[in-house]
Write a protein that holds these residues in place. Structure first.
Motif, short mmCIF file in Angstrom:
data_model
loop_
_atom_site.label_atom_id
_atom_site.label_comp_id
_atom_site.label_asym_id
_atom_site.label_seq_id
_atom_site.Cartn_x
_atom_site.Cartn_y
_atom_site.Cartn_z
N CYS A 141 -9.80 113.88 -155.26
CA CYS A 141 -10.61 113.78 -154.05
C CYS A 141 -11.89 114.62 -154.20
N ALA A 142 -13.01 114.05 -153.80
CA ALA A 142 -14.29 114.74 -153.97
C ALA A 142 -14.82 115.34 -152.67
N GLU A 143 -14.48 114.77 -151.52
CA GLU A 143 -15.05 115.21 -150.24
C GLU A 143 -14.03 115.96 -149.40
N TRP A 144 -13.82 117.22 -149.71
CA TRP A 144 -12.91 118.04 -148.92
C TRP A 144 -13.62 118.51 -147.66
N ARG A 145 -12.96 118.46 -146.52
CA ARG A 145 -13.48 118.95 -145.25
C ARG A 145 -12.60 120.12 -144.82
N TYR A 146 -13.23 121.26 -144.62
CA TYR A 146 -12.49 122.48 -144.27
C TYR A 146 -12.75 122.86 -142.83
N GLY A 147 -11.69 123.35 -142.19
CA GLY A 147 -11.81 123.87 -140.83
C GLY A 147 -12.24 125.32 -140.89
N ASN A 184 -18.90 123.64 -145.61
CA ASN A 184 -19.51 122.55 -144.83
C ASN A 184 -19.50 122.83 -143.33
N ALA A 185 -19.64 124.07 -142.95
CA ALA A 185 -19.65 124.43 -141.53
C ALA A 185 -20.92 123.89 -140.87
N GLU A 186 -20.80 123.51 -139.62
CA GLU A 186 -21.96 123.06 -138.87
C GLU A 186 -22.61 124.28 -138.23
N CYS A 187 -23.80 124.63 -138.71
CA CYS A 187 -24.48 125.85 -138.28
C CYS A 187 -25.84 125.52 -137.68
N GLN A 188 -26.28 126.37 -136.78
CA GLN A 188 -27.62 126.23 -136.20
C GLN A 188 -28.63 126.71 -137.23
N PRO A 189 -29.78 126.03 -137.37
CA PRO A 189 -30.78 126.44 -138.36
C PRO A 189 -31.39 127.82 -138.07
N THR A 190 -31.60 128.13 -136.80
CA THR A 190 -32.10 129.46 -136.42
C THR A 190 -31.30 129.94 -135.22
#
Length: 147
Positions: free
Chosen positions: A40-46, A116-122
């Motif tokens: 598997c190439a696309e691991w999604r982590y919590g 791969n966390a979803e983060c705010q740019p600033t």
């Protein structure tokens, strides 16, 4: 004598083959434990979930298709909950104290998003202004005990 020599050579070759196979099995076993042998190439982590309380050692779960993986992780005890422990920012210097709000601000730009966390740019953070500026008193400098 020649028969003895050829027997020793055959035994050495057999021993080398056995040890290399044992080494391969050990490497493959290690890959399985770390999850490196996955197709598997696309691991999604919590996010990292601490075992006890708000911070400390914990576990992060990862999924890919029907596979699941658990990784050890650590949540720092001084992390800011607003933007998460997996978002790393580079901050500027603290601004001047705003007397109207009683706080000072600084902004940060996203440096790295882990797993791969979803983060705010600033982001913008604030802290209370110090109650009073401390000044050092210019008293006598002691040179040890005086009796």
């Amino acid at each position: 004598m020649r028969g003895l020599f050829s027997t020793v050579v055959v035994l050495l070759v057999a021993l080398m083959i056995v040890t290399t196979e044992a080494g391969k099995n050990k490497k493959e076993k290690g890959k399985g434990a770390k999850g490196g042998a996955s197709d598997c190439a696309e691991w999604r982590y919590g996010s990292c979930v601490p075992n006890n309380g708000d911070c400390g050692v914990g576990v992060r779960e990862g999924t890919c298709n029907d596979q699941m993986r658990k990784l050890k992780c650590k949540v720092p005890c001084n992390w800011k909950k607003e933007f998460g422990a997996d978002c790393k920012y580079k901050f500027g210097t603290w601004g001047e104290c705003d007397t109207a709000t009683g706080s000072k601000n600084r902004s940060g730009t996203l440096k790295k998003a882990l797993y791969n966390a979803e983060c705010q740019p600033t982001i913008k953070v604030s802290k209370p202004c110090p109650a009073k500026t401390k000044t050092k008193s210019k008293g006598k400098k002691g040179r040890g005990k005086e009796n």
